[in-house]
Write an enzyme that holds these catalytic residues in place. Structure first.
Site, PDB file in Angstrom:
ATOM      1  N   ASP A 140      -9.789  -3.427  -5.894  1.00 42.23           N
ATOM      2  CA  ASP A 140      -9.230  -2.751  -4.725  1.00 42.23           C
ATOM      3  C   ASP A 140     -10.122  -1.569  -4.342  1.00 42.23           C
ATOM      4  O   ASP A 140     -10.324  -0.650  -5.137  1.00 42.23           O
ATOM      5  CB  ASP A 140      -7.816  -2.257  -5.052  1.00 42.23           C
ATOM      6  N   HIS A 174      -7.791  -5.082  -1.045  1.00 44.16           N
ATOM      7  CA  HIS A 174      -6.596  -4.290  -0.750  1.00 44.16           C
ATOM      8  C   HIS A 174      -5.745  -5.041   0.263  1.00 44.16           C
ATOM      9  O   HIS A 174      -6.158  -5.233   1.409  1.00 44.16           O
ATOM     10  CB  HIS A 174      -7.005  -2.922  -0.204  1.00 44.16           C
ATOM     11  N   SER A 211       0.833  -1.199   0.000  1.00 49.24           N
ATOM     12  CA  SER A 211       0.000   0.000   0.000  1.00 49.24           C
ATOM     13  C   SER A 211       0.869   1.251   0.000  1.00 49.24           C
ATOM     14  O   SER A 211       1.645   1.454  -0.935  1.00 49.24           O
ATOM     15  CB  SER A 211      -0.961  -0.057   1.187  1.00 49.24           C
TER      16      SER A 211
END
Length: 346
Positions: free
Chosen positions: A291, A319, A157
């Site tokens: 996502d 995610h 991320s």
């Protein structure tokens, strides 16, 4: 039920990915991207690892905490692991990867971004999605610590965005043999818009609470230790109340604290999508089209990638999810896939 049968059949279809990549079949019992995203942090029992903490002091007087795991041999491959926004080296996906790397005889060191190791950092500034200078400092430190060890990096991320930016900036001088970035917010402005829609607002509210607490804890430390100038530097940016979106927080705190004109300037200069063409390190990007933090159109096109970069795009996975298997025996695709890639597999 008919709906459950449809969801199960849909989950059993193979994802569009490289033919030589390990197959990922999403768990039928996690049919939505939000379940894929949330299950690990809410339901997974995190591995318990014996780790050694090292404090790395920086030239500006601040520090980074590093958590080491795995073999101590000087030539054992070493992997730097970078966590996501409001995470830490204790995030479940970090611990899981460190466990799997150690099982292969690889060492790893999990970086805690400034202020994320359980103790507020010492300066008004903190960390953000473009803080590649801290990655540069850690990479050089690891090279000095274990000069004989092949060095790799994995970012999740926010950590994935910072890693890709670092790779693009450093080109052939990255110091890394290979790298993996997972669930990357390639365009930070797009991400700020996406997370302000629909159910994703739940994630936004969570992040805003955590970010406000991050600043408040730092203010409390400055108060307790009598650092009046540092406290004033934060207080003059405005109140901690009244911020609802990433745009609000990044405009009020992130941008001015880190040398950006405003949130738009920060998003433009820190988004990894603008650095992808300059990457020269062998790099894998693992991304999901569903996502809930990233628009499909935010994912880069093939022509934007350097020849050393491979994008593995799955239709499902959420995610930093990518969970398969059964409820009794869940399987963590990322922890299976990433070591294979780093070791030279396709």
């Amino acid at each position: 039920s008919r709906l459950l049968r449809r969801l199960t059949l849909g989950a059993l279809r193979l994802e569009p990915q490289s033919m030589s990549a390990p197959a990922f079949t999403p768990a039928w019992w996690l049919p939505s991207p939000h379940l894929q995203t949330l299950w690990g942090s809410l339901c997974r029992t995190a591995p318990k690892l014996q780790r050694r903490r090292e404090r790395l002091w920086l030239d500006d007087g601040d520090f980074l905490d590093l958590d080491w795991h795995g073999p101590h041999e000087a030539e054992a491959p070493l992997v730097l692991v970078l966590h996501g926004l409001t995470g830490s080296s204790s995030s479940h996906y970090v611990l899981g990867l460190q466990q799997q790397l150690a099982a292969r005889g690889w060492a790893s060191v999990a970086l805690n971004w400034r202020g994320c190791s359980g103790e507020p950092n010492l300066l008004p500034r903190g960390y953000h999605s473009g803080v590649s200078e801290d990655v540069f400092r850690v990479v050089r430190h690891l090279q000095a610590q274990r000069p004989l060890a092949p060095l790799y990096a994995v970012g999740y991320s926010l950590g994935g965005n910072v890693l890709l930016k670092y790779l693009g900036e450093s080109g052939e001088a990255s110091g890394l043999q290979a790298a993996v970035a997972v669930s990357v917010p390639f365009r930070l402005d797009h991400c700020a818009e996406r997370i302000d829609r629909g159910f994703s607002k739940v994630y936004q509210a969570h992040f805003m609470r955590a970010l406000v607490a991050y600043v408040r804890d730092k203010q409390q430390r400055f108060t307790d230790e009598g650092h009046h100038e540092r406290l004033a530097a934060l207080q003059q940016l405005g109140p901690l109340e009244g911020m609802r979106t990433f745009w609000d927080f990044d405009g009020r705190f992130t941008a001015p604290l880190h040398g950006y004109a405003d949130a738009e300037d920060y998003y433009r200069r820190a988004s990894s999508r603008y650095f992808l063409g300059q990457i020269r390190t062998r790099t894998l990007i693992i991304q999901s089209s569903d996502d809930p933090f990233v628009f499909p159109h935010s994912v880069p096109q093939a022509q934007e990638l350097s020849r050393s970069t491979h994008l593995e795009l799955h239709s499902r996975g959420g995610h930093v999810g990518f969970i398969g298997g059964s409820p009794r025996r869940p399987e963590f695709y990322l922890e299976r896939r990433i070591p294979v890639w780093l070791a030279g597999g396709r």
